[in-house]
Scaffold this motif. Structure first.
Motif, PDB file in Angstrom:
ATOM      1  N   GLU A 206      -0.719  33.314  17.101  1.00  0.00           N
ATOM      2  CA  GLU A 206      -1.560  32.883  18.213  1.00  0.00           C
ATOM      3  C   GLU A 206      -1.957  34.079  19.053  1.00  0.00           C
ATOM      4  O   GLU A 206      -1.101  34.876  19.446  1.00  0.00           O
ATOM      5  N   GLU A 207      -3.257  34.203  19.301  1.00  0.00           N
ATOM      6  CA  GLU A 207      -3.785  35.233  20.197  1.00  0.00           C
ATOM      7  C   GLU A 207      -3.265  36.627  19.841  1.00  0.00           C
ATOM      8  O   GLU A 207      -2.833  37.396  20.697  1.00  0.00           O
ATOM      9  N   GLY A 208      -3.284  36.925  18.554  1.00  0.00           N
ATOM     10  CA  GLY A 208      -2.877  38.235  18.082  1.00  0.00           C
ATOM     11  C   GLY A 208      -1.377  38.460  18.002  1.00  0.00           C
ATOM     12  O   GLY A 208      -0.924  39.547  17.673  1.00  0.00           O
ATOM     13  N   ARG A 209      -0.593  37.424  18.294  1.00  0.00           N
ATOM     14  CA  ARG A 209       0.861  37.540  18.245  1.00  0.00           C
ATOM     15  C   ARG A 209       1.400  36.718  17.092  1.00  0.00           C
ATOM     16  O   ARG A 209       0.992  35.574  16.902  1.00  0.00           O
ATOM     17  N   THR A 210       2.321  37.291  16.327  1.00  0.00           N
ATOM     18  CA  THR A 210       2.927  36.569  15.209  1.00  0.00           C
ATOM     19  C   THR A 210       4.411  36.355  15.493  1.00  0.00           C
ATOM     20  O   THR A 210       5.086  37.222  16.048  1.00  0.00           O
TER      21      THR A 210
END
Length: 313
Positions: A206-210
């Protein structure tokens, strides 16, 4: 072959059995085993570190269950949250003994609570919680930090085997990701060689975060017949040396070696009430099999000159 076992091992039949076996499989001759096939597997609880009055991971877990019970009074009347809230070590410890006797009713309650306790926790957060636990928690009766509850003779055995080109794996009923943050410091075993029970995992981006997050469900419980399955799945080789201490380790011990090929099965006997604990509950069948099959039974009282390693920092 280099030097033998270290000074925490007393001279006697157990030390001789280990050193003789290692000598045979490392020397060119009829029992020689190529280094790639020198695989050794070790149980953890009660084999590499103390498991009484309850497994160390269980102490970590009940602290989380107690937090949940404090926030939700309804849980205080439901096992195992009730036992955690009341710090009832008898109920919690008995759940594991019952499991080794074939009664999993209480263990199922405990497993259900564990999955609920860490649902949606990320793998990094869990790692940090485990590290913080070992930074501050002490054994409830031995008067030493949990970081000092590893067995010195077993660490010496690990180093001795590595010096003779064995590859070491830990195959435990304990949670794989509970052992990983501390096993390197206590035993010198890296995380990729830890085989254990595990919660399910899910991936989220999500939003560049894994993130990898634990699910409220067990993926597998690495005990009993599951141990050989997990060992083969992870290693792809049959061990030639295995070490355990309970009935749950029997399939792993039996799986080690093939007819006509050298193998060594070792069972740790807790018979030292002065320095550790004296008990056979949960190991009765394993001891019978060990004696019937002439496996090596290591007496803590007689075969170890010291029990615990210094606390690691």
């Amino acid at each position: 072959m280099g030097a033998g076992l270290g000074g925490s091992w007393a001279d006697g039949s157990s030390r001789s059995a280990i050193e003789d076996f290692v000598g045979r499989v490392t020397a060119r001759g009829p029992d020689f085993v190529e280094p790639a096939d020198r695989v050794a597997v070790f149980d953890n609880d009660g084999t590499l570190w103390c498991e009484k009055p309850m497994p160390i991971q269980l102490d970590f877990t009940i602290r989380r269950l107690a937090e949940m019970a404090a926030a939700d009074p309804d849980l205080q009347q439901t096992q195992p949250w009730q036992a955690a809230h009341e710090h009832d070590l008898t109920w919690l410890g008995a759940a594991m003994v019952k499991h080794y006797h074939g009664d999993d009713a209480d263990l199922k309650l405990l497993m259900g609570a564990i999955t609920r306790a860490f649902d949606e926790v990320s793998v990094e957060d869990y790692d940090a919680r485990v590290t913080a636990f070992f930074d501050g928690a002490d054994h409830p009766t031995l008067g030493r930090p949990y970081r000092g509850c590893g067995y010195a003779p077993m660490v010496e055995l690990l180093r001795y085997l590595e010096a003779n080109e064995f590859t070491i794996y830990i195959a435990s009923g304990g949670d794989r990701d509970f052992m990983r943050p501390i096993a390197g410091q206590l035993y010198g075993v890296p995380p990729e060689r830890i085989i254990g029970s595990a919660l399910g995992l899910s991936y989220r981006a999500e939003e560049g975060r894994t993130e990898l997050l634990y699910k409220a469900a067990m993926d597998f419980f690495d005990d009993g017949p599951e141990k050989p399955v997990r060992i083969w799945s992870r290693i792809g080789r049959r061990p030639i040396l295995s070490v355990g201490n309970s009935n749950g380790d029997l399939p792993m011990l039996a799986f080690s070696g093939l007819p006509g090929r050298p193998s060594l099965r070792v069972l740790i006997l807790h018979d030292d009430a002065d320095r550790e604990f004296d008990y056979v509950a949960g190991a009765e069948q394993a001891l019978e099999e060990a004696r019937a099959n002439k496996w090596t039974v290591v007496s803590m009282k007689n075969d170890w000159t010291s029990v615990f390693s210094p606390a690691v920092t």
